[in-house]
Design a protein around this motif. Sequence first.
Motif, short mmCIF file in Angstrom:
data_model
loop_
_atom_site.label_atom_id
_atom_site.label_comp_id
_atom_site.label_asym_id
_atom_site.label_seq_id
_atom_site.Cartn_x
_atom_site.Cartn_y
_atom_site.Cartn_z
N ILE A 1 -7.61 9.36 -12.33
CA ILE A 1 -7.58 7.94 -12.62
C ILE A 1 -7.42 7.18 -11.32
O ILE A 1 -6.48 7.42 -10.56
CB ILE A 1 -6.40 7.62 -13.57
N ASP A 2 -8.34 6.27 -11.06
CA ASP A 2 -8.29 5.41 -9.89
C ASP A 2 -7.89 4.02 -10.37
O ASP A 2 -8.69 3.30 -10.95
CB ASP A 2 -9.65 5.37 -9.19
N LEU A 3 -6.61 3.65 -10.14
CA LEU A 3 -6.11 2.37 -10.65
C LEU A 3 -6.77 1.18 -9.96
O LEU A 3 -6.99 0.15 -10.58
CB LEU A 3 -4.59 2.30 -10.48
N LYS A 4 -7.07 1.32 -8.68
CA LYS A 4 -7.66 0.21 -7.94
C LYS A 4 -9.10 -0.03 -8.37
O LYS A 4 -9.52 -1.16 -8.62
CB LYS A 4 -7.60 0.48 -6.43
N ALA A 5 -9.89 1.05 -8.47
CA ALA A 5 -11.29 0.93 -8.87
C ALA A 5 -11.45 0.84 -10.39
O ALA A 5 -12.54 0.59 -10.88
CB ALA A 5 -12.09 2.12 -8.34
N ARG A 6 -10.35 1.07 -11.13
CA ARG A 6 -10.36 1.09 -12.59
C ARG A 6 -11.42 2.06 -13.10
O ARG A 6 -12.28 1.73 -13.92
CB ARG A 6 -10.60 -0.33 -13.15
N LYS A 7 -11.29 3.29 -12.60
CA LYS A 7 -12.28 4.33 -12.89
C LYS A 7 -11.55 5.58 -13.37
O LYS A 7 -10.49 5.94 -12.84
CB LYS A 7 -13.07 4.63 -11.62
N THR A 8 -12.12 6.26 -14.38
CA THR A 8 -11.55 7.50 -14.89
C THR A 8 -12.61 8.60 -14.88
O THR A 8 -13.77 8.35 -15.23
CB THR A 8 -11.00 7.33 -16.31
N GLN B 1 0.82 -1.22 0.00
CA GLN B 1 0.00 0.00 0.00
C GLN B 1 0.85 1.27 0.00
O GLN B 1 0.48 2.29 0.57
CB GLN B 1 -0.96 0.00 1.19
N LYS B 2 2.02 1.20 -0.67
CA LYS B 2 2.87 2.38 -0.80
C LYS B 2 2.74 3.04 -2.18
O LYS B 2 3.33 4.08 -2.42
CB LYS B 2 4.34 1.99 -0.58
N ALA B 3 2.00 2.40 -3.08
CA ALA B 3 1.85 2.94 -4.43
C ALA B 3 0.63 3.85 -4.50
O ALA B 3 -0.39 3.61 -3.84
CB ALA B 3 1.70 1.81 -5.44
N ASP B 4 0.74 4.91 -5.29
CA ASP B 4 -0.40 5.80 -5.51
C ASP B 4 -1.45 5.06 -6.32
O ASP B 4 -1.17 4.56 -7.41
CB ASP B 4 0.03 7.06 -6.26
N GLN B 5 -2.66 5.01 -5.80
CA GLN B 5 -3.75 4.35 -6.52
C GLN B 5 -4.63 5.35 -7.26
O GLN B 5 -5.32 5.00 -8.20
CB GLN B 5 -4.60 3.53 -5.55
N LYS B 6 -4.60 6.62 -6.80
CA LYS B 6 -5.38 7.66 -7.45
C LYS B 6 -4.42 8.72 -8.00
O LYS B 6 -3.62 9.28 -7.27
CB LYS B 6 -6.38 8.28 -6.48
N ILE B 7 -4.51 8.95 -9.29
CA ILE B 7 -3.59 9.83 -9.97
C ILE B 7 -4.37 10.87 -10.74
O ILE B 7 -5.39 10.56 -11.37
CB ILE B 7 -2.70 9.02 -10.94
N CYS B 8 -3.90 12.12 -10.70
CA CYS B 8 -4.53 13.19 -11.47
C CYS B 8 -3.53 13.70 -12.51
O CYS B 8 -2.39 14.01 -12.19
CB CYS B 8 -4.94 14.34 -10.56
#
Length: 232
Positions: A131-138, A118-125
């Motif tokens: 972009i939410d990599l975990k939820a696979r949502k944009t 849980q050290k990686a950014d999951q939500k990126i702007c």
Amino acid sequence: MANILIVEDEEPINRLIKQNLALSGHVCDQLYDGKAAKQRLASGASYDLIILDVMLPYIDGFSLMQYTREIPVIFLTAKSQLSDKLAGLGSGAWDYLTKPFEMLELIARVHLILVKTQKADQKICIGKTEIDLKARKTVVDGVETELTRQEFELLEVLILNQNIALSREKLLDLAWGYDYAGDTRTVDVHITKLRKKLNLERQIKTVYKTGYRLEIEKEKETRCASGKKSIS
């Protein structure tokens, strides 16, 4: 993204690893022998991940494991015998990568460990695109934008390898898989769709006679309306 310690006595390899991890957004410290690594780790220095060569001057990588204090370790070594791999993994390392290696594979393994810890950014702007990599949502300009499974796979590969030029063939390998029977033109089609859907025409660069690069300029970081870090 993460604070990473690189312990590798071959300076060109050490430097190359740092350069590529820095392009992916990580902060790296570099050491070149086991004695310096022991002193750094024994001092209580904190890292999210250690990339550790086995055959180091003074103290080898296996012996250094007692000082890592449960920090995840990726062994990076020319010792490719099964007995060496078993010894490395048995010592508590999370992964074991043999030389010569592909830098993209190392980056992928680093990201996998950071996700697990849980050290990686999951939500990126990126600009006005979230972009939410975990939820696979944009979300673009506050409106959710649907991507196909393959479009998102390609987007994730670009994000994980941000600022690194990837050939069309490599994008096919990483996003579609080695058994994909199509040609590289499908990459161009999907890149066009991503640019249009996510308003990333400026950020997804075409690399002449090579492929594509997701360009993120760290010095232009701002904040999204949601408070997350944003890069435009």
